[in-house]
Design a protein around this motif. Structure first.
Motif, short mmCIF file in Angstrom:
data_model
loop_
_atom_site.label_atom_id
_atom_site.label_comp_id
_atom_site.label_asym_id
_atom_site.label_seq_id
_atom_site.Cartn_x
_atom_site.Cartn_y
_atom_site.Cartn_z
N PHE A 185 0.83 -1.20 0.00
CA PHE A 185 0.00 0.00 0.00
C PHE A 185 0.87 1.25 0.00
O PHE A 185 0.62 2.21 -0.74
N GLY A 186 1.93 1.25 0.84
CA GLY A 186 2.80 2.41 0.90
C GLY A 186 3.43 2.72 -0.44
O GLY A 186 3.52 3.88 -0.85
N LYS A 187 3.85 1.69 -1.16
CA LYS A 187 4.44 1.91 -2.49
C LYS A 187 3.40 2.48 -3.45
O LYS A 187 3.69 3.39 -4.23
N ALA A 188 2.17 1.94 -3.40
CA ALA A 188 1.12 2.40 -4.31
C ALA A 188 0.75 3.86 -4.04
O ALA A 188 0.52 4.63 -4.97
N LEU A 189 0.71 4.23 -2.77
CA LEU A 189 0.31 5.60 -2.43
C LEU A 189 1.37 6.61 -2.78
O LEU A 189 1.07 7.68 -3.33
N THR A 190 2.62 6.32 -2.47
CA THR A 190 3.66 7.33 -2.58
C THR A 190 4.29 7.43 -3.97
O THR A 190 5.15 8.27 -4.19
N THR A 191 3.85 6.61 -4.88
CA THR A 191 4.33 6.73 -6.27
C THR A 191 3.34 7.58 -7.04
O THR A 191 2.44 7.10 -7.71
#
Length: 419
Positions: A185-191
């Motif tokens: 989720f963190g990768k999806a949000l911050t990209t």
């Protein structure tokens, strides 16, 4: 180091954020101050819960907001602004019979240097939780849902769904994994920050993890709880969450500049928001990031004046039956001295309300019944300072001056950075 490790996902809008210590004064930055007119929530009257009723001595210890007190507040806020490297902040403090203090400091746009303004809209993060849970509690008052109903009655596929109740979800005692701490989720949000998320997608990030503990065993802040409550509200009413919150909470509370967006649209005027929650870890402009990732847990938008009105409405329970408000204010330990969490609401050293944080913005809206005082703080960054939430630093600096017996907040370990 992975992007997620570097970003250190945090609880966007945790109930009781890490406290900061005001450091030695530094040179003061520019301040831009205007006073704002008072507004009264147009809510149906109700008998406040005894917890919220002011004592006969209410207001006796709160200082008059004289020019001398204002000067102390100005200095403390400027010091905090400079030390924590916050671009801009809006502060509102009100107490009946004692006056008001409404100021802006710093800039709304680092490129243009435009100042902050008291009429700005802002993304309020987890202050959204107070609206979502209020909508749920109004359904409880209408006999359409029960706090002790299991979530599985309304939403299928929830781990322990036959045993986790709506009360435990609202009180952060479900044991469900916080989806915003999931690495993917963190990768999806911050990209990029523009990706839309559906509630079911958010739950998928949570449910891939085992439950953290048995229902009601302890307090653990989790955005997953509020996504589920949002789905309960939609199931019971047959209407989109944003419509229910508008019709059942925003309008009855008399709030005219508060909304639940369904996309990344952001009303003007507003400040630019700055975050380090990017894939690179650099500070970036996140003003137009899509808040759908927070939905019922943190997607809403409001203004200083609406948050002022809402803080009192929330703490005194004017939208709920007295018995329901009493249930809401039954707090359990949030893990630090002087801090408890109720049903979508916290009580920290007597200040009742919630804070909010999501990429680029932070806010704090709290009411102190003992003094009938309201405090609202709005920032255009969520970048931590020495592991501390900047909104917490301002809250502590301000309350340390005006309510030294009720200094917001307490202390807790560094928390993950979303949710």
């Amino acid at each position: 180091m992975t992007p997620t490790a570097r970003i250190r996902l945090r609880r966007a809008c945790t109930a009781v954020t890490a406290a900061g210590v005001l450091i030695a004064p530094v040179a003061a930055g520019p301040a831009y101050g205007t006073s704002a007119p008072a507004r009264t929530a147009a809510a149906a009257p109700a008998v406040p819960d005894a917890r919220s009723a002011p004592s006969p001595d209410a207001g006796r210890d709160f200082p008059e907001l004289t020019p001398a007190v204002a000067a102390k507040l100005d200095a403390a806020i400027r010091d905090t602004l400079r030390e924590a490297k916050v671009p801009g902040v809006i502060v509102g403090l009100w107490a009946p019979g004692k006056g008001s203090y409404v100021r802006t400091f710093g800039v709304a746009d680092k490129e243009s240097g435009a100042p902050m303004r008291t009429d700005f809209y802002t993304r309020i993060g987890s202050q959204t939780k107070t609206f979502t849970v209020t909508a749920l509690l109004r359904l409880v008052d209408q006999g359409k849902a029960g706090l002790d109903d299991p979530i599985g009655t309304y939403v299928s596929g929830v781990p322990n769904g036959d045993r986790i109740t709506l009360r435990e979800l609202a009180g952060m005692r479900s044991g469900l994994f916080n989806y915003s701490e999931d690495e993917e989720f963190g990768k999806a949000l911050t990209t990029g920050g523009t990706r839309p998320f559906t509630p079911r997608q958010l739950l998928d990030y949570s449910f891939r993890h085992p439950v953290q503990f048995e229902p009601n065993a302890k307090f653990q802040y989790s955005n997953t709880n509020l996504i589920l409550l949002g789905l309960v509200i939609e199931k019971v009413t047959g209407q989109p969450l944003q419509r229910v919150i508008s019709e059942q909470v925003i309008e009855p509370a008399g709030l005219h500049h508060t909304l639940f967006p369904t996309n990344a649209d952001f009303p003007e005027p507003h400040a630019q928001g700055y975050t380090d929650q990017s894939a690179s870890g650099d500070i970036v402009d996140s003003t137009d990031w899509n808040p759908s990732w927070a939905w019922a847990a943190g997607a809403m938008i409001s203004t200083m004046e609406d948050l002022r009105s809402w803080a009192k409405t929330l703490a005194t329970g004017t939208l709920l039956k007295p018995a329901t408000q009493a249930e809401r204010l039954k707090t359990t330990s949030a893990g630090i001295p002087g801090a408890g969490y109720g049903l979508g609401i916290f009580d920290v050293q007597g200040w009742i309300g919630h804070n909010g944080s999501l990429p680029g913005y932070e806010s704090l809206g709290v009411y102190l019944p003992e003094e009938r005082a309201t405090l609202v703080v709005i920032l255009n960054t969520d970048v931590l300072h020495d592991g501390q939430e900047p909104s917490t630093l301002f809250g502590e600096a301000i309350t340390g001056i005006v309510t030294p017996d009720h200094v917001y907040p307490g202390h807790e370990p560094t928390a993950p950075r979303h949710g």
